[in-house]
Scaffold this motif. Structure first.
Motif, mmCIF file in Angstrom:
data_model
loop_
_atom_site.group_PDB
_atom_site.id
_atom_site.type_symbol
_atom_site.label_atom_id
_atom_site.label_comp_id
_atom_site.label_asym_id
_atom_site.label_seq_id
_atom_site.Cartn_x
_atom_site.Cartn_y
_atom_site.Cartn_z
ATOM 1 N N MET A 106 30.793 31.515 53.643
ATOM 2 C CA MET A 106 31.072 30.680 52.467
ATOM 3 C C MET A 106 30.671 31.421 51.193
ATOM 4 S SD MET A 106 32.809 28.162 52.427
ATOM 5 C CE MET A 106 32.896 27.316 50.875
ATOM 6 N N GLU A 107 29.449 31.868 51.245
ATOM 7 C CA GLU A 107 28.930 32.525 50.061
ATOM 8 C C GLU A 107 29.720 33.804 49.771
ATOM 9 O OE1 GLU A 107 24.764 32.838 50.347
ATOM 10 O OE2 GLU A 107 24.527 33.007 48.181
ATOM 11 N N LYS A 108 30.044 34.493 50.800
ATOM 12 C CA LYS A 108 30.805 35.727 50.632
ATOM 13 C C LYS A 108 32.147 35.454 49.958
ATOM 14 C CE LYS A 108 30.084 39.745 53.497
ATOM 15 N NZ LYS A 108 30.003 40.236 54.878
ATOM 16 N N GLU A 109 32.802 34.419 50.468
ATOM 17 C CA GLU A 109 34.098 34.051 49.903
ATOM 18 C C GLU A 109 33.965 33.720 48.426
ATOM 19 O OE1 GLU A 109 36.403 35.145 52.563
ATOM 20 O OE2 GLU A 109 37.324 33.905 51.021
ATOM 21 N N PHE A 110 32.930 32.980 48.130
ATOM 22 C CA PHE A 110 32.674 32.577 46.754
ATOM 23 C C PHE A 110 32.568 33.814 45.851
ATOM 24 C CE2 PHE A 110 31.268 30.149 43.303
ATOM 25 C CZ PHE A 110 30.130 30.710 42.764
ATOM 26 N N TRP A 111 31.797 34.771 46.305
ATOM 27 C CA TRP A 111 31.612 35.969 45.499
ATOM 28 C C TRP A 111 32.905 36.736 45.303
ATOM 29 C CZ3 TRP A 111 28.382 37.150 42.059
ATOM 30 C CH2 TRP A 111 27.100 36.598 42.108
ATOM 31 N N ARG A 112 33.688 36.716 46.351
ATOM 32 C CA ARG A 112 34.944 37.439 46.287
ATOM 33 C C ARG A 112 35.838 36.923 45.153
ATOM 34 N NH1 ARG A 112 37.871 40.708 49.670
ATOM 35 N NH2 ARG A 112 36.708 40.610 51.569
ATOM 36 N N THR A 113 35.867 35.600 45.038
ATOM 37 C CA THR A 113 36.781 35.036 44.040
ATOM 38 C C THR A 113 36.301 35.249 42.610
ATOM 39 O OG1 THR A 113 35.743 32.930 44.499
ATOM 40 C CG2 THR A 113 37.931 33.285 45.432
ATOM 41 N N ILE A 114 34.982 35.283 42.403
ATOM 42 C CA ILE A 114 34.554 35.429 41.010
ATOM 43 C C ILE A 114 34.159 36.875 40.681
ATOM 44 C CG2 ILE A 114 33.792 33.042 40.748
ATOM 45 C CD1 ILE A 114 30.875 34.553 40.697
ATOM 46 N N GLU A 115 34.336 37.757 41.618
ATOM 47 C CA GLU A 115 33.954 39.142 41.346
ATOM 48 C C GLU A 115 34.772 39.686 40.165
ATOM 49 O OE1 GLU A 115 33.030 43.189 43.845
ATOM 50 O OE2 GLU A 115 34.478 41.744 44.616
ATOM 51 N N MET A 116 34.062 40.222 39.210
ATOM 52 C CA MET A 116 34.742 40.726 38.013
ATOM 53 C C MET A 116 34.597 42.248 37.962
ATOM 54 S SD MET A 116 35.621 37.918 36.210
ATOM 55 C CE MET A 116 35.357 37.812 34.446
ATOM 56 N N GLU A 117 35.657 42.901 37.538
ATOM 57 C CA GLU A 117 35.592 44.351 37.355
ATOM 58 C C GLU A 117 35.553 44.652 35.861
ATOM 59 O OE1 GLU A 117 35.417 47.232 39.010
ATOM 60 O OE2 GLU A 117 36.260 46.950 41.006
ATOM 61 N N LYS A 118 34.887 45.725 35.536
ATOM 62 C CA LYS A 118 34.776 46.115 34.143
ATOM 63 C C LYS A 118 35.902 47.095 33.809
ATOM 64 C CE LYS A 118 30.993 47.036 31.017
ATOM 65 N NZ LYS A 118 29.581 47.363 30.895
ATOM 66 N N CYS A 119 36.561 46.854 32.701
ATOM 67 C CA CYS A 119 37.568 47.821 32.234
ATOM 68 C C CYS A 119 36.828 49.043 31.696
ATOM 69 C CB CYS A 119 38.447 47.205 31.142
ATOM 70 S SG CYS A 119 39.482 48.419 30.302
ATOM 71 N N TYR A 120 37.166 50.204 32.202
ATOM 72 C CA TYR A 120 36.474 51.432 31.828
ATOM 73 C C TYR A 120 36.693 51.775 30.362
ATOM 74 C CZ TYR A 120 34.605 56.128 32.500
ATOM 75 O OH TYR A 120 33.837 57.267 32.426
ATOM 76 N N HIS A 121 37.759 51.224 29.785
ATOM 77 C CA HIS A 121 38.076 51.549 28.385
ATOM 78 C C HIS A 121 37.371 50.610 27.416
ATOM 79 C CE1 HIS A 121 40.503 53.354 25.213
ATOM 80 N NE2 HIS A 121 40.657 52.143 24.726
ATOM 81 N N CYS A 122 37.590 49.306 27.585
ATOM 82 C CA CYS A 122 37.057 48.359 26.590
ATOM 83 C C CYS A 122 35.731 47.757 27.042
ATOM 84 C CB CYS A 122 38.076 47.272 26.262
ATOM 85 S SG CYS A 122 38.537 46.244 27.653
ATOM 86 N N GLY A 123 35.376 47.936 28.290
ATOM 87 C CA GLY A 123 34.088 47.456 28.750
ATOM 88 C C GLY A 123 34.033 45.966 29.047
ATOM 89 N N GLU A 124 35.130 45.243 28.832
ATOM 90 C CA GLU A 124 35.138 43.806 29.107
ATOM 91 C C GLU A 124 35.319 43.586 30.615
ATOM 92 O OE1 GLU A 124 35.265 41.475 26.455
ATOM 93 O OE2 GLU A 124 35.516 42.910 24.820
ATOM 94 N N LEU A 125 34.885 42.412 31.060
ATOM 95 C CA LEU A 125 35.016 42.076 32.479
ATOM 96 C C LEU A 125 36.324 41.325 32.716
ATOM 97 C CD1 LEU A 125 31.364 40.944 33.168
ATOM 98 C CD2 LEU A 125 32.454 43.012 34.035
ATOM 99 N N PHE A 126 36.988 41.666 33.799
ATOM 100 C CA PHE A 126 38.254 41.010 34.122
ATOM 101 C C PHE A 126 38.288 40.676 35.604
ATOM 102 C CE2 PHE A 126 39.056 43.556 30.392
ATOM 103 C CZ PHE A 126 39.790 42.707 29.592
ATOM 104 N N SER A 127 38.971 39.587 35.935
ATOM 105 C CA SER A 127 39.090 39.226 37.343
ATOM 106 C C SER A 127 40.096 40.140 38.038
ATOM 107 C CB SER A 127 39.511 37.763 37.478
ATOM 108 O OG SER A 127 40.659 37.526 36.688
ATOM 109 N N GLN A 128 41.037 40.666 37.253
ATOM 110 C CA GLN A 128 42.012 41.574 37.843
ATOM 111 C C GLN A 128 42.031 42.876 37.056
ATOM 112 O OE1 GLN A 128 46.123 40.635 37.468
ATOM 113 N NE2 GLN A 128 46.719 41.937 39.171
#
Ligand SMILES: [Zn+2]
Ligand SMILES: [Zn+2]
Ligand SMILES: [Zn+2]
Length: 344
Positions: free
Chosen positions: A1-23
């Protein structure tokens, strides 16, 4: 359950602008993750990213037809020139970006980043480790000469107004220097490391402009307006569009607006009996509005782009005032019937 939860909200950082994005999107040239806006190699200055990483991670680059290792193998002298002992270390260093005036990857900015052994490579900067005073002296001298050529006019000399050429070249130089100091002082205010640096590309353009100007002087033809940008203030540690970046960027044009405004007031305080001194002071004011206005164009390396991204209201406000003052000043310079400079 917890794993799934993390998967959906995991955010990646854009290497250029530094903002976090889900995709995010992986660039297969440089191997970094980017947001939708910066996924294109052009939009994240892919070559500079690859240079800064020196392809240490050796990401896949199956397509694109550009073999990166080969291009480096052909110029080994490039690696030897690099003064950094850290460059092969595990920690990644950033590099100055395409605008040459900002430095991303705030978390990697070391202390005394401008020192030769800091591990930072300064791409596109001439004599990166020489003193700021030297850079300023060379930059200011070139601007003065370009200005002098630009304002040089046989008629002025015949009219015994040679001093005005020196005067305008001098004001042109200060308009440029004060603009850069605006950026520099605001960056310093935020505790950022900053220095005025001569830029390789800008110097090439400036020298070409200089040579063309000298030729047109010798051949007695009209000098084409040439772009004089031998250098700019380099600020380290601005890694995204926020208030700090916005204020640092808007400082340059703001200085030109106020400096121009003060010169405009002075031009009207000079008695018309001293014409054309007042007219030339008006010119000096106009130079500031032109320089500030030019830098507000929201394109490429110009200040306007990041100011607009940061705060549309501030962008339109400063641009509006710049245009109003420029038009008002030019009307007084060129329309004899309404000019406040002409003695009546
Ligand atoms: Zn981005
Ligand atoms: Zn890339
Ligand atoms: Zn600027």
């Amino acid at each position: 359950m917890e794993k799934e939860f993390w998967r959906t909200i995991e955010m990646e950082k854009c290497y250029h602008c530094g903002e976090l994005f889900s995709q995010t999107f992986r660039c297969d040239k440089c191997g970094q993750e980017y947001c939708n806006r910066h996924k294109d190699p052009i939009d994240h200055e892919c070559n500079l990213v690859r240079e800064s990483l020196n392809m240490q991670d050796n990401p896949s680059h199956q397509h694109g037809g550009f073999n990166y290792e080969d291009s480096y193998a052909q110029r080994p002298q490039w690696t030897e020139q690099t003064p950094s002992p850290n460059r092969r270390g595990p920690e990644r260093r950033g590099t100055t970006d395409g605008s040459f005036t900002w430095y991303r990857e705030q978390r990697y900015v070391p202390e005394n980043a401008f020192d030769p052994d800091s591990g930072i490579e300064f791409k596109g900067i001439l004599f990166p480790y020489k003193s700021e005073a030297l850079h300023l002296l060379v930059g200011a001298t070139l601007i003065f000469i370009i200005g002098f050529i630009g304002f040089y006019n046989e008629q002025l000399i015949e009219l015994d107004l040679t001093w005005s050429i020196f005067m305008l070249a001098g004001f042109y130089t200060t308009a440029f220097l004060f603009h850069e100091f605006g950026h520099r002082q605001v960056a310093k205010h935020f505790g950022l490391q900053t220095k005025f640096r001569l830029l390789t590309f800008g110097m090439i353009i400036t020298v070409i402009g200089l040579v063309m100007g000298i030729f047109s002087l010798l051949l007695n033809t009209v000098a084409l307006p040439s772009l004089a940008l031998p250098g700019a203030v380099v600020v380290l540690g601005l890694d995204k569009i926020n208030r700090q970046t916005g204020l640092t960027k808007i400082a340059g044009p703001t200085v030109n607006l106020f400096y121009g405004f003060i010169l405009l007031i002075i031009s009207f305080l000079i008695p018309t009996a001293l014409y054309p001194l007042n007219l030339f002071m008006g010119y000096a004011a106009a130079l500031n509005f032109i320089l500030g206005g030019f830098n507000l164009i929201p394109l490429g390396i110009l200040d306007g782009k990041n100011i607009l991204q940061w705060n549309k209201g501030a962008y339109f406000l400063i641009t509006l005032w710049m245009v109003i003052f420029l038009v008002f000043t030019l009307l007084n310079i060129y329309i004899v019937e309404i000019s406040l400079y002409i003695p009546r």
